[in-house]
Design a protein around this motif. Sequence first.
Motif, short mmCIF file in Angstrom:
data_model
loop_
_atom_site.label_atom_id
_atom_site.label_comp_id
_atom_site.label_asym_id
_atom_site.label_seq_id
_atom_site.Cartn_x
_atom_site.Cartn_y
_atom_site.Cartn_z
N VAL B 26 7.70 -3.91 4.18
CA VAL B 26 6.84 -2.80 3.06
C VAL B 26 7.84 -1.89 2.63
N GLY B 27 8.32 -1.75 1.33
CA GLY B 27 9.04 -0.78 0.68
C GLY B 27 10.48 -1.32 0.47
N ALA B 28 10.77 -1.11 -0.75
CA ALA B 28 12.03 -1.71 -1.28
C ALA B 28 13.27 -0.55 -1.49
N GLY B 29 13.14 0.42 -0.59
CA GLY B 29 14.40 1.23 -0.69
C GLY B 29 15.40 0.93 0.10
N VAL B 48 9.05 -9.05 0.52
CA VAL B 48 8.94 -7.75 0.44
C VAL B 48 8.04 -7.14 -0.63
N LEU B 49 7.49 -5.97 -0.13
CA LEU B 49 6.27 -5.57 -1.21
C LEU B 49 6.67 -4.25 -1.51
N HIS B 152 0.62 -2.31 -3.36
CA HIS B 152 0.36 -1.10 -2.52
C HIS B 152 -0.31 -1.95 -1.21
N VAL B 153 0.91 -1.75 -0.25
CA VAL B 153 0.26 -2.02 1.30
C VAL B 153 -0.62 -1.05 1.61
N ASP B 183 8.18 2.18 4.33
CA ASP B 183 7.28 2.59 3.32
C ASP B 183 7.42 4.06 3.18
N GLY B 184 8.64 4.76 3.62
CA GLY B 184 8.93 5.96 3.15
C GLY B 184 8.34 7.33 3.89
N VAL B 185 8.67 8.50 3.63
CA VAL B 185 8.28 9.57 4.38
C VAL B 185 6.71 9.69 4.75
#
Lengths: 587, 568
Positions: B26-29, B48-49, B152-153, B183-185
């Motif tokens: 989850v999240g492609a950073g 990958v979402l 959006h998960v 999925d980030g901060v």
Amino acid sequence: MPEIDPAEHDVSELGPKVQSIEDPEELEALLSAERDGENRDAVITVIESRLDRIADDEGGGDGDIDLDAMSVAEIGNALQDVEDPERLRDLLDRETNGEDRDPVVRLVERRLNSVEGGDEGDTGGAVTDREPPEERHPELDHPTADKQYVTALDDGTYRDMWVYCETQAGDLLDVSRELLGKARELMDGYNEEYVDGNAGEDGGGEANERVVAMLVGDDVADHADECIALGADVVVVHEDDRLARFRHEPYAEVVADMARWGADPPARDEDRAPTPPSDADWRDYDEPRYLLFPATNNGRDLSAQVQAELDSGLASDCSGLSIEDAGISNPVKTGDPGSTRTFERVLHMKRPDFSGFEYSTILCLDNPDREFHPQGASVIPGSFEAPEPDPGREGLVVDHETDLDDDWFRVEVTEFDRLSGGVDLSGHDVVVAVGRGIGADPTGGMELALELADAFEDAAVGVSRGIVTGSYSFDAHVESYTAEERQIGETGQEVTPDVYVAAGISGAVQHKVGCDEADTIVAVNTDPDARIRDWCDYFVEGDLFEVLPRLTDAVEAGGLDAEAIADGGGGVTPGADPATDGGGANE
Amino acid sequence: MSSEPDVGFDSAAAVDGGEAFEAVVVGAGPGGAAAAAVLADNGVETLVLERGVEAGSKNVSGGLLYAEESAPFALDDLFPGVREAATERPVTRNYMDCLGDGNVHTIDLSGVHEHDTAWCDSVLRRRLDSWLAERVHERTAAAGAGLLTGVHVDGLLWEDGEIVGVTCDELDPIRADLVVAADGVNSELAREAGLMDWDEPEEWFQGVKATVDVPPAAVNERFGIDENEGVARLFAGDLFEGVRGGGFLYTNRDSLSIGTVFHLDSLAAERAEPHELLDALLTHPHLGRWLPDEYEEREYAAKLVPDSKKAAHPSPHRGRLLLVGDAAGQMQAQGPIIKGMNHAVSAGGLAAEAFLEARNRRDTDAAGERYERKLHGSGLFSKLKPRRYGAVGRLGEREAVADAVDDLVDSRLGRLGVRVAGGVVGRAFNSPFLLGALPDTRSAYATVPTVLAEELGAPVDAENGAEPPSLEERIGDLTYDTDVGNAHIELVDDGYDASGAAVTACPVSADGFGGGCYREETVRANGDEERVVSLDTQPCIECGTCAVVAETEWTHPRGGKGVDFHEG
């Protein structure tokens, strides 16, 4: 001594080798060789976990499949891991000599059949002992288990493309028009491709297949002409005052009966042969070849039930349709593993998956022992263009008659409400909009805006997003004017009046896009640096609570009218100092 | 593959109607990209979402991407060619400018900048992440799945109390043996699993950044560098009115990333306006040395930054869920050096390795334990959360201690000490060991740099005519796809006491500004007056500040909706 010497390999090489060893004795030998030799933790872990795994698989004989203690579903799952035919035969013996449950016997037989891969008992590809799905999967609460009444036709004849033309509140929906246009286009192509163009209705050979529109409701026959003009060859109409509003059961019964034309469907629970459709001079087939529904709320509801009632499938929410041949090699469909069969005249139903990131094409194909017709789809509104109506087209209008069972109307609609289409602020000469400048007295500010709007001949009241999302508490008589449906701006409405009065609105770009096209913009704001000053035509620096009443007075006194302001005339004479934006129209 | 597709006892997915993959990232950073690349390269079917319209459209960073020599994974090993194709400039010089009383004293940070550094590039995230995502899609597609954007998960899929997959706004639930939350901060997954929270403002920094347009030749000329060189400058001292934090400037190819990073607790307590603090830096005379004559801002952006010293989760996994990067608080901010993306890359790679090892042993449920062991065994965790900080740092942050240090430094004796020991302070800022122990007080951010500048600095001689846009203009220049009618943040308590801090701390809100997210209002009803806060999520830039400082139900917007950063 194991076949491989662990000392000669590192862990990464040993991993795959170990995973391929099936024999526990060999693994034990390997393990002791490693312990006596390099004694690496990682290697020992790999071998031990492989040993555990094998022990799980083997389970020490049949002890792990305890037929008496396990449910049918548990047995079904456990069987998937059993590869050995002898063991399966043993299980089969034990079950037939024990509880002898039919589903268990079938499961073991199937598994046996599957592991032996058809080497024995060559069925020649044809499926001889067909089971209905609910018997094949007795452990599942299978949806088709409830569908005990109807089964598919055997060797039925199917023709024509039928379209369910949904109406609402007496109007034909746009999506119904779109579907008729697409159906016309598809069947024109179909006839060109598959039907000998020279064959006449009675000249032998195949006749052209048609587009059949279905109209169900109260007082819907009026739409028949339009359906024909849009491409239908036949319109089947069922009218009944009890059908004025969509209801699941009677609509599904009527539409399914239209498709079968009075035929008594074959039954699953008794050996009842189907009766043929009622005599009709306009059709000579059992059921439609294709059946299209709109993927609206009601259309989705209806389509699922009707297609189930006809014992076919449904591709829901499609956005693309075509009719082509398809070469299929799936043995479930061909009945003959390894072969490819060409299915002709297949409706290819494209539907967005992953919310439109990818598309699947759904085909609804007959099995060797079961027919899947009509090939049915529901279609997302807007997927196709509505055609230009051709008033010269001719077609047949047929009344469908059947008795509606009172039982179908058990569910009553006791109350309904038609949601208003919201408030349309466009099309007015003047729009008076207020923003957070009314904060000191929100209700009073709205009242002033309404009074000013009343003073004009044709004015509406709108609000900025700040009002809609704010926490202001308004008195009931003005509250309805502060709802989201009156919001002007990027996420609300765009208006293009002659005159736009923006009172207490700072003029963020999101608001600007909602009113920028107005001929003349008059802003009232206490802040001379408000952004709106950059793009309004007249800027009145002042408190809207003072300025708006004077504007209202001026309009009522006839000193100010919309056209005059728009022309740059009129008499803007508020007491506050009017600053102007470049134009110099400071009168 | 089953040879018997019509017998499906083992396929729970077929029963549910959902999809099933071996791994869902989850999240492609950078963290998600690293995890997905390692998984896919080893044959794991990986989906990958990414919730943005394109990878990078939701990502903001200050802009320095380090590759550490001691790290288990480096981005350019996983994605060959990334530096040539998707980063901005190699950062070859790093300075700290201490500003005070019109003086500036510059400390060369080469020591700490180069310590353990294989390379360091400035980056803009839209460009970097979208390039990575293309590679990730190719590689994951080859392994049987791929990368989907605009999804959006929104939660975890549970079964009998166990995590078995994810749920999305846009798709049916997806089952997986491994869920990597990158999925980030503001990870919704980490919060649903009970691993992270938004409770304590002191665990967070807020970063605000302006990307300023400058032609490449002008960048080279103003900084005295060629096209293969870049500069990082940090700013501390008396320019932020006592709010704890500092500023930065990084050179990109044809722009400058200029921003500020503040402790969120300090920002909220001082009722400071983030955009004004950024403007204080942008308009400081010292910045005039580098800013172009015509100031043109390409983008205003902000993000919340976890302080790994406090927020890094020592055991960032639960069942099949493994947290990676910011989602696990893996953002190292010690003294002037901020490292996040590199640690996310390492963590992503380690999470993938952990899963592969567990899978080889037919025990995928052990992936989390293995990941935790790798985080600690590789030394990554001790970088994020040094033990010595626990001993000295926490103590040093106590206000009484901070005051005492400040008083000492500010005293005549202390000033003398600074004058004598200026070089020592410079060395201290260059010592990774000392930085790890450095307390986050105004001593480090304001008092010491200010005194350094006053005692040792030279007068600032530049002039700065920059006129940054107003907050309203900044919001107006951003691209949004507003999800009309579906506000993604709900104000649970609109009382001013509960949520008023958001009016100032939110980077797109301000006291007295009606066009932002949070606004203060006075409601008069039945003769009573009440101070309340209203919320409009349209201008939201999804930083998460209000989730910490206000009483909200905070989620990300649906896939593809909300703000769309072009620079990031």
